[in-house]
Design a protein around this motif. Structure first.
Motif, PDB file in Angstrom:
ATOM      1  N   ARG A 170       2.495   5.192  -4.827  1.00 54.47           N
ATOM      2  CA  ARG A 170       2.844   4.199  -3.796  1.00 54.47           C
ATOM      3  C   ARG A 170       4.159   4.531  -3.097  1.00 54.47           C
ATOM      4  NH1 ARG A 170       6.286  -0.344  -3.921  1.00 54.47           N
ATOM      5  NH2 ARG A 170       6.490  -0.322  -6.184  1.00 54.47           N
ATOM      6  N   VAL A 171       5.139   4.981  -3.861  1.00 53.82           N
ATOM      7  CA  VAL A 171       6.516   5.067  -3.338  1.00 53.82           C
ATOM      8  C   VAL A 171       6.879   6.492  -2.928  1.00 53.82           C
ATOM      9  CG1 VAL A 171       8.944   4.640  -3.868  1.00 53.82           C
ATOM     10  CG2 VAL A 171       7.192   3.156  -4.867  1.00 53.82           C
ATOM     11  N   HIS A 172       7.319   6.645  -1.686  1.00 52.02           N
ATOM     12  CA  HIS A 172       7.793   7.937  -1.181  1.00 52.02           C
ATOM     13  C   HIS A 172       9.308   7.850  -1.014  1.00 52.02           C
ATOM     14  CE1 HIS A 172       3.702   9.251   0.165  1.00 52.02           C
ATOM     15  NE2 HIS A 172       3.528   7.958   0.072  1.00 52.02           N
ATOM     16  N   VAL A 173      10.014   8.817  -1.551  1.00 55.79           N
ATOM     17  CA  VAL A 173      11.464   8.851  -1.372  1.00 55.79           C
ATOM     18  C   VAL A 173      11.780   9.891  -0.303  1.00 55.79           C
ATOM     19  CG1 VAL A 173      13.693   9.268  -2.490  1.00 55.79           C
ATOM     20  CG2 VAL A 173      11.815   8.229  -3.796  1.00 55.79           C
ATOM     21  N   HIS A 220      26.468   0.372  -5.592  1.00 55.78           N
ATOM     22  CA  HIS A 220      25.404   0.976  -4.779  1.00 55.78           C
ATOM     23  C   HIS A 220      24.752   2.172  -5.457  1.00 55.78           C
ATOM     24  CE1 HIS A 220      26.778  -1.808  -1.686  1.00 55.78           C
ATOM     25  NE2 HIS A 220      25.544  -1.694  -1.241  1.00 55.78           N
ATOM     26  N   GLU A 221      25.494   2.879  -6.283  1.00 61.22           N
ATOM     27  CA  GLU A 221      24.850   3.974  -7.031  1.00 61.22           C
ATOM     28  C   GLU A 221      23.860   3.391  -8.044  1.00 61.22           C
ATOM     29  OE1 GLU A 221      24.546   7.065  -6.447  1.00 61.22           O
ATOM     30  OE2 GLU A 221      23.485   7.576  -8.292  1.00 61.22           O
ATOM     31  N   ARG A 222      24.207   2.269  -8.641  1.00 61.78           N
ATOM     32  CA  ARG A 222      23.261   1.643  -9.582  1.00 61.78           C
ATOM     33  C   ARG A 222      22.023   1.108  -8.840  1.00 61.78           C
ATOM     34  NH1 ARG A 222      27.906  -0.788 -11.372  1.00 61.78           N
ATOM     35  NH2 ARG A 222      27.150  -2.878 -10.835  1.00 61.78           N
ATOM     36  N   VAL A 223      22.247   0.560  -7.647  1.00 61.29           N
ATOM     37  CA  VAL A 223      21.111   0.106  -6.832  1.00 61.29           C
ATOM     38  C   VAL A 223      20.208   1.299  -6.530  1.00 61.29           C
ATOM     39  CG1 VAL A 223      20.426  -0.838  -4.577  1.00 61.29           C
ATOM     40  CG2 VAL A 223      22.375  -1.832  -5.805  1.00 61.29           C
ATOM     41  N   ARG A 224      20.854   2.405  -6.138  1.00 63.57           N
ATOM     42  CA  ARG A 224      20.093   3.618  -5.801  1.00 63.57           C
ATOM     43  C   ARG A 224      19.271   4.080  -6.998  1.00 63.57           C
ATOM     44  NH1 ARG A 224      22.040   9.297  -5.809  1.00 63.57           N
ATOM     45  NH2 ARG A 224      20.304  10.372  -4.787  1.00 63.57           N
ATOM     46  N   GLN A 225      19.893   4.072  -8.176  1.00 60.81           N
ATOM     47  CA  GLN A 225      19.167   4.496  -9.380  1.00 60.81           C
ATOM     48  C   GLN A 225      18.003   3.547  -9.683  1.00 60.81           C
ATOM     49  OE1 GLN A 225      19.420   7.388 -10.698  1.00 60.81           O
ATOM     50  NE2 GLN A 225      21.187   7.927  -9.427  1.00 60.81           N
ATOM     51  N   GLY A 226      18.191   2.256  -9.388  1.00 58.07           N
ATOM     52  CA  GLY A 226      17.111   1.282  -9.568  1.00 58.07           C
ATOM     53  C   GLY A 226      15.924   1.640  -8.677  1.00 58.07           C
ATOM     54  N   TYR A 227      16.223   1.983  -7.430  1.00 60.77           N
ATOM     55  CA  TYR A 227      15.152   2.394  -6.511  1.00 60.77           C
ATOM     56  C   TYR A 227      14.444   3.652  -7.030  1.00 60.77           C
ATOM     57  CZ  TYR A 227      15.987  -0.725  -2.499  1.00 60.77           C
ATOM     58  OH  TYR A 227      16.049  -1.806  -1.656  1.00 60.77           O
ATOM     59  N   ARG A 230      12.041   2.878  -9.735  1.00 59.48           N
ATOM     60  CA  ARG A 230      10.802   2.310  -9.183  1.00 59.48           C
ATOM     61  C   ARG A 230       9.889   3.414  -8.652  1.00 59.48           C
ATOM     62  NH1 ARG A 230       8.322  -1.881 -10.342  1.00 59.48           N
ATOM     63  NH2 ARG A 230       7.724  -2.701  -8.308  1.00 59.48           N
ATOM     64  N   ALA A 231      10.503   4.404  -7.991  1.00 56.15           N
ATOM     65  CA  ALA A 231       9.712   5.506  -7.431  1.00 56.15           C
ATOM     66  C   ALA A 231       9.024   6.280  -8.549  1.00 56.15           C
ATOM     67  CB  ALA A 231      10.609   6.422  -6.604  1.00 56.15           C
ATOM     68  N   LYS A 232       9.743   6.479  -9.650  1.00 57.10           N
ATOM     69  CA  LYS A 232       9.162   7.196 -10.799  1.00 57.10           C
ATOM     70  C   LYS A 232       8.019   6.409 -11.413  1.00 57.10           C
ATOM     71  CE  LYS A 232      12.317  10.387 -12.945  1.00 57.10           C
ATOM     72  NZ  LYS A 232      13.682  10.140 -13.451  1.00 57.10           N
ATOM     73  N   GLU A 233       8.181   5.076 -11.439  1.00 53.33           N
ATOM     74  CA  GLU A 233       7.158   4.238 -12.061  1.00 53.33           C
ATOM     75  C   GLU A 233       5.881   4.164 -11.221  1.00 53.33           C
ATOM     76  OE1 GLU A 233       9.984   1.087 -14.540  1.00 53.33           O
ATOM     77  OE2 GLU A 233       8.982   0.394 -12.733  1.00 53.33           O
ATOM     78  N   ALA A 234       6.022   4.339  -9.904  1.00 55.42           N
ATOM     79  CA  ALA A 234       4.833   4.206  -9.027  1.00 55.42           C
ATOM     80  C   ALA A 234       4.810   5.355  -8.015  1.00 55.42           C
ATOM     81  CB  ALA A 234       4.863   2.855  -8.312  1.00 55.42           C
ATOM     82  N   PRO A 235       4.629   6.589  -8.501  1.00 63.20           N
ATOM     83  CA  PRO A 235       4.764   7.754  -7.600  1.00 63.20           C
ATOM     84  C   PRO A 235       3.705   7.827  -6.503  1.00 63.20           C
ATOM     85  CG  PRO A 235       3.998   8.430  -9.787  1.00 63.20           C
ATOM     86  CD  PRO A 235       4.340   6.971  -9.887  1.00 63.20           C
ATOM     87  N   ASP A 262       0.843  -1.200   0.000  1.00 60.02           N
ATOM     88  CA  ASP A 262       0.000   0.000   0.000  1.00 60.02           C
ATOM     89  C   ASP A 262       0.873   1.242   0.000  1.00 60.02           C
ATOM     90  OD1 ASP A 262      -2.778  -1.117   0.270  1.00 60.02           O
ATOM     91  OD2 ASP A 262      -1.791  -2.115   1.951  1.00 60.02           O
ATOM     92  N   VAL A 263       1.977   1.170   0.697  1.00 59.58           N
ATOM     93  CA  VAL A 263       2.915   2.294   0.696  1.00 59.58           C
ATOM     94  C   VAL A 263       4.337   1.774   0.892  1.00 59.58           C
ATOM     95  CG1 VAL A 263       2.644   2.784   3.164  1.00 59.58           C
ATOM     96  CG2 VAL A 263       3.403   4.596   1.674  1.00 59.58           C
ATOM     97  N   THR A 264       5.251   2.420   0.181  1.00 61.38           N
ATOM     98  CA  THR A 264       6.672   2.064   0.269  1.00 61.38           C
ATOM     99  C   THR A 264       7.462   3.326   0.554  1.00 61.38           C
ATOM    100  OG1 THR A 264       6.413   0.245  -1.315  1.00 61.38           O
ATOM    101  CG2 THR A 264       8.635   1.176  -1.089  1.00 61.38           C
ATOM    102  N   VAL A 265       8.409   3.223   1.482  1.00 61.95           N
ATOM    103  CA  VAL A 265       9.310   4.353   1.725  1.00 61.95           C
ATOM    104  C   VAL A 265      10.719   3.929   1.326  1.00 61.95           C
ATOM    105  CG1 VAL A 265      10.308   5.912   3.440  1.00 61.95           C
ATOM    106  CG2 VAL A 265       7.903   5.234   3.634  1.00 61.95           C
TER     107      VAL A 265
END
Ligand code: TYD
Length: 206
Positions: A179-182, A162-169, A172-177, A129-132
């Motif tokens: 649901r996902v809070h950064v 880790h920068e690539r992992v961060r960009q992956g996250y 995801r945030a862009k794809e599901a704005p 329902d929500v992701t942080v």
């Protein structure tokens, strides 16, 4: 009423565990029954996979990691997450599928679409329902992780991982704005908690 499904994410050293404990107490103080769980982990199979992934001698192929992660996730949903939600318990999960996109795809190069196919297969449309996402610069994560138990994981990953992992996250945030809070987790802990309050106060009263 069905419980809410909350997932917390971030690169190693983002401070996720500290914030998770705080959030679980925050929700419990509002009279919500909370089940805290984690991935990899949460079931006997998941905990074995965690041992293998975090402390195993040999590195697995990233696609093998992806498949194992989703096999364990299927079991975790079946045994823990879905029954809890159905009984009205809120589930706070320390990492979930966004981590597979971030680590195995973003970090290790498994095609994004392959993760998406497994996500569809295993979750059949179910999403948190929500992701942080606790977002920190990899240097900050590295410095924090150096003081804790995940230091060795930072050391064994190649530069840039880790920068690539961060960009992956962030993808995801862009794809599901919705649901996902950064949250910028470079900030002091109290600042981060203020932002969590903002997210969850409105969420609790929905
Ligand atoms: P983490 O949750 O950070 O545990 P701790 O705080 O105890 O160190 O460790 C989990 C590790 O597993 C982390 O490095 C990310 C990795 N992971 C994946 O690579 N893919 C996944 O799908 C998940 C859930 C985790």
């Amino acid at each position: 009423m069905r419980g809410k499904f909350i997932t917390l994410e971030g690169i190693d050293g983002a401070g996720k565990s500290t914030h998770l404990d705080w959030l679980a107490r925050f929700l419990a103080n509002r009279g919500i029954t909370v089940k805290v769980t984690r991935e990899p982990g949460g079931t006997a199979l998941g905990e074995k996979l965690r041992q293998l992934m975090l402390h195993g001698e040999a590195r697995l192929h990233p696609e093998t990691e992806t498949l194992l992660m989703f096999a364990a996730r299927r079991e975790h949903l079946e045994q823990v997450i879905l029954p809890a939600l159905a009984s009205g318990t809120w589930v706070v999960c320390d990492r979930f599928t966004d981590a597979t996109y971030a680590y195995q795809s973003g970090g290790s190069g498994v095609p994004w679409d392959k993760v998406a196919a497994l996500e569809q297969w295993v979750q059949q449309g179910l999403q948190p329902d929500v992701t942080v996402i606790f977002d920190v610069a990899p240097e900050v994560g590295r410095a924090r992780a150096a003081k804790g138990k995940s230091a060795d994981r930072f050391e064994r990953e190649p530069g840039g991982f880790h920068e690539r992992v961060r960009q992956g996250y962030l993808r995801r945030a862009k794809e599901a704005p919705r649901r996902v809070h950064v949250i910028d987790a470079n900030a002091a802990i109290a600042e981060v908690h203020k932002k969590l309050v903002n997210i969850f106060i409105s969420f609790c009263s929905e």
